[in-house]
Design an enzyme around this catalytic site. Structure first.
Site, PDB file in Angstrom:
ATOM      1  N   HIS A 131      39.639  42.695  29.934  1.00 33.21           N
ATOM      2  CA  HIS A 131      38.939  43.309  28.799  1.00 33.21           C
ATOM      3  C   HIS A 131      38.670  44.785  29.087  1.00 33.21           C
ATOM      4  O   HIS A 131      38.487  45.182  30.239  1.00 33.21           O
ATOM      5  CB  HIS A 131      37.650  42.566  28.451  1.00 33.21           C
ATOM      6  N   ASP A 133      36.425  46.687  27.125  1.00 29.58           N
ATOM      7  CA  ASP A 133      35.104  47.142  26.671  1.00 29.58           C
ATOM      8  C   ASP A 133      34.152  47.113  27.859  1.00 29.58           C
ATOM      9  O   ASP A 133      34.430  46.471  28.882  1.00 29.58           O
ATOM     10  CB  ASP A 133      34.587  46.246  25.541  1.00 29.58           C
ATOM     11  N   ASP A 164      34.467  46.448  36.131  1.00 29.45           N
ATOM     12  CA  ASP A 164      34.328  45.456  35.046  1.00 29.45           C
ATOM     13  C   ASP A 164      34.739  46.098  33.728  1.00 29.45           C
ATOM     14  O   ASP A 164      33.917  46.605  33.009  1.00 29.45           O
ATOM     15  CB  ASP A 164      32.884  44.955  34.999  1.00 29.45           C
ATOM     16  N   GLU A 198      34.638  41.577  24.994  1.00 31.26           N
ATOM     17  CA  GLU A 198      34.174  40.583  25.966  1.00 31.26           C
ATOM     18  C   GLU A 198      32.667  40.663  26.193  1.00 31.26           C
ATOM     19  O   GLU A 198      31.979  39.642  26.242  1.00 31.26           O
ATOM     20  CB  GLU A 198      34.915  40.750  27.297  1.00 31.26           C
ATOM     21  N   GLU A 199      32.161  41.883  26.327  1.00 31.74           N
ATOM     22  CA  GLU A 199      30.734  42.046  26.634  1.00 31.74           C
ATOM     23  C   GLU A 199      29.864  41.694  25.423  1.00 31.74           C
ATOM     24  O   GLU A 199      28.646  41.650  25.521  1.00 31.74           O
ATOM     25  CB  GLU A 199      30.435  43.482  27.095  1.00 31.74           C
ATOM     26  N   ASP A 227      38.247  39.180  36.647  1.00 36.19           N
ATOM     27  CA  ASP A 227      37.063  39.720  35.995  1.00 36.19           C
ATOM     28  C   ASP A 227      35.776  39.229  36.657  1.00 36.19           C
ATOM     29  O   ASP A 227      34.762  39.054  35.997  1.00 36.19           O
ATOM     30  CB  ASP A 227      37.088  39.339  34.503  1.00 36.19           C
ATOM     31  N   HIS A 477      27.664  45.740  35.352  1.00 33.93           N
ATOM     32  CA  HIS A 477      26.572  45.717  34.361  1.00 33.93           C
ATOM     33  C   HIS A 477      25.377  46.570  34.780  1.00 33.93           C
ATOM     34  O   HIS A 477      24.474  46.786  33.984  1.00 33.93           O
ATOM     35  CB  HIS A 477      26.061  44.292  34.065  1.00 33.93           C
TER      36      HIS A 477
END
Ligand code: MN
Ligand code: MN
Length: 507
Positions: A131, A133, A164, A198-199, A227, A477
């Site tokens: 991903h 995003d 990520d 995804e997020e 991931d 994150h």
């Protein structure tokens, strides 16, 4: 001349020489192919880092629903599609429509990229999921560098999305492009599925996978997801399982309005007292779940599995200290890991209707809702768990002889995911890790629920593997997310070696 530019020019020249030399062997793979691939990746590393820098610079935040971020997201997907096209892939940017927000505005959902490269009938086909995003990031949140400017400090590449998941996606692309630069036939057919939501809960992904099951995914033999992270700073890992989750609410109600404890206290069955008793009946102080039958379907522990935990590189003391926990329920690394990965756990999350503001309130809540969840492991089944939980709570409640009403419901039931670690791709990954890193990988699971692996396994029915590249301290994150240059570059080599190992197993 800028010394950095000089270095770049020299490395490009060497790369060109290598490329010409590689071209001479294009018909059959030479014995030293792996060395050539690795050498090329080393020589190209500054260029590979530059591409990651370009990608990190795109603020593809899917979490904050603003038109500007959505434009950035769509631009990110377009840049990736273009990159894949230039590799010679056929690329389909699938439009997945738009999203209606509560305030009435409508935002586009970024397209999902389906791309494929090569269709050799004798070669295995590997599909890579990633991903593009990212989570929100702002300098003011405590970042030491600009989050969208990839910044290298002591071999660490700081930037939002570095680990990520932009870095791993690019590592896969780097591996593919290295074969092409050396004019080497790709040993496997490659497919990509890249999403941009995804997020934000992978909006539209499952539907697309379902829809493309018999078309795009029809020839896919293996699915690789990169991931997640290692459990160590230096030792690579392969992830073969995640826990599922079943989430419950239990409501106890006397009436919709609250009461005054001076006027009604002493003559009522109070809903909160009932609820606290119900929640208190779920798990004991050693973490053991008290719901009858709950452990019945938990897979029994084999000797082979036991051995896996022994060799995992985890410093329990460091983990405990960094988590700021005085004592875990278990004293050994093996027991801690097993209770995170292969045994169920029950957590109590909160109570709605409980007045949690400060101050001495004299209210008797008229209606309260407790929330708890059970992390599911093989071979537990969410609907069996639902019955067991309901039965247990009804039993406890009826013994209280309360005049209140109780209602239990399971609001989420996500099954666990487990792969067969003897599948060819796991074997190939282990061999490739040994080649690149000189060690066997940690065979790990994840205690959280990552629905994507199970979705792929259930819908497509093929082997799924998580092959992470990032180190345990990458801080996905969080502020100051990074990927180490070493992980990114050796990770690119790992994927190249993986292609060759997988092809060998198919010969
Ligand atoms: Mn991710
Ligand atoms: Mn994430």
């Amino acid at each position: 001349m800028d010394p950095k530019l000089g270095r770049m020019a020299a490395s490009s020249l060497l790369a060109l020489l290598l490329l010409l030399e590689g071209g001479m062997f294009s018909s059959s793979p030479p014995a030293g192919l792996l060395e050539k691939l690795f050498q090329y990746i080393d020589l190209q590393q500054d260029a590979f880092v530059q591409t990651l820098k370009d990608w990190v610079a795109i603020e593809s935040d899917s979490v904050q629903p603003t038109p500007r971020f959505r434009r950035e997201l769509c631009r990110m997907m377009a840049v990736a599609a273009d990159k894949l096209r230039r590799l010679g892939a056929s690329v389909d940017s699938v439009d997945t429509g738009s999203q209606q927000l509560p305030d009435g505005q409508s935002l586009p959902i970024p397209p999902i990229i389906l791309a494929e490269l090569g269709n050799g009938p004798k070669k295995p086909t590997v599909c890579f999921y990633g991903h593009l995003d990212v989570q929100p990031a702002a300098r003011g949140d405590g970042w030491l560098t600009e989050p969208y400017v990839l910044t290298e400090v002591d071999g660490k590449l700081y930037g939002r999305g570095a680990t990520d998941n932009k870095g791993p996606v690019l590592a896969w692309i780097n591996a593919v492009s290295t074969f092409q630069a050396l004019e080497q036939d790709l040993p496997v057919n490659i497919k990509f599925i890249l999403e941009g939501m995804e997020e934000a809960g992978s909006v539209a992904l499952e539907e697309l996978v379902q829809k493309e099951k018999d078309r795009f995914f029809s020839g896919v033999d293996y699915i690789v997801i990169s991931d997640n992270l290692w459990v160590s700073r230096r030792k690579p890992a392969v992830t073969y399982g995640t826990r599922g989750n079943s989430y419950f609410t239990v409501e106890v109600k006397c009436r919709d309005q609250d009461f005054h404890s001076g006027t009604f206290g002493g003559i009522l069955n109070e809903p909160m007292a009932d609820l606290v008793a119900l929640l208190g009946s779920l798990v004991d102080s050693s973490g053991h779940i008290l719901i009858p039958g709950i452990y019945d379907h938990v897979a029994s522990l084999t000797e082979e599995e036991k051995n896996i935990y022994k060799s995992i590189d985890l410093d329990l003391e460091e983990y405990r200290n960094s988590s700021q926990v005085k004592k875990f329920l278990f004293d050994t690394k093996e027991e801690v890991l097993m209770h995170l990965w292969r045994y169920p756990s029950l957590s109590i999350h909160g109570i709605e209707g409980a007045f949690d503001e400060p101050g001495a309130k004299t209210v008797i809540p008229g209606r309260v809702v407790g929330k708890f969840s059970i992390r599911l492991v093989p071979h537990m089944n969410a609907s069996v768990v639902e019955k067991q939980v309901k039965h247990h709570l009804e039993d406890v409640f009826s013994k209280r002889n309360s005049s209140n009403q109780m209602a239990v419901s399971m609001v989420l039931g996500l099954p666990p995911w487990i792969a067969n670690i003897n599948d060819s791709q796991y074997l190939a990954a282990k061999r490739a890790i040994r080649t690149v890193f000189g060690t066997d990988p940690d065979m790990i699971r994840d205690g959280s629920t990552i629905p994507i692996a199970r979705i792929f396994q259930e819908i497509i029915g093929k082997s799924v593997m998580m092959l992470p590249l990032g180190a345990v301290d990458d801080g996905e994150h969080s502020q100051n997310e990074k990927i180490n240059r070493w992980n990114y570059i050796e990770g690119s080599k790992l994927f190249a070696a993986f292609f060759l190992e997988l092809a060998k197993l198919h010969e």
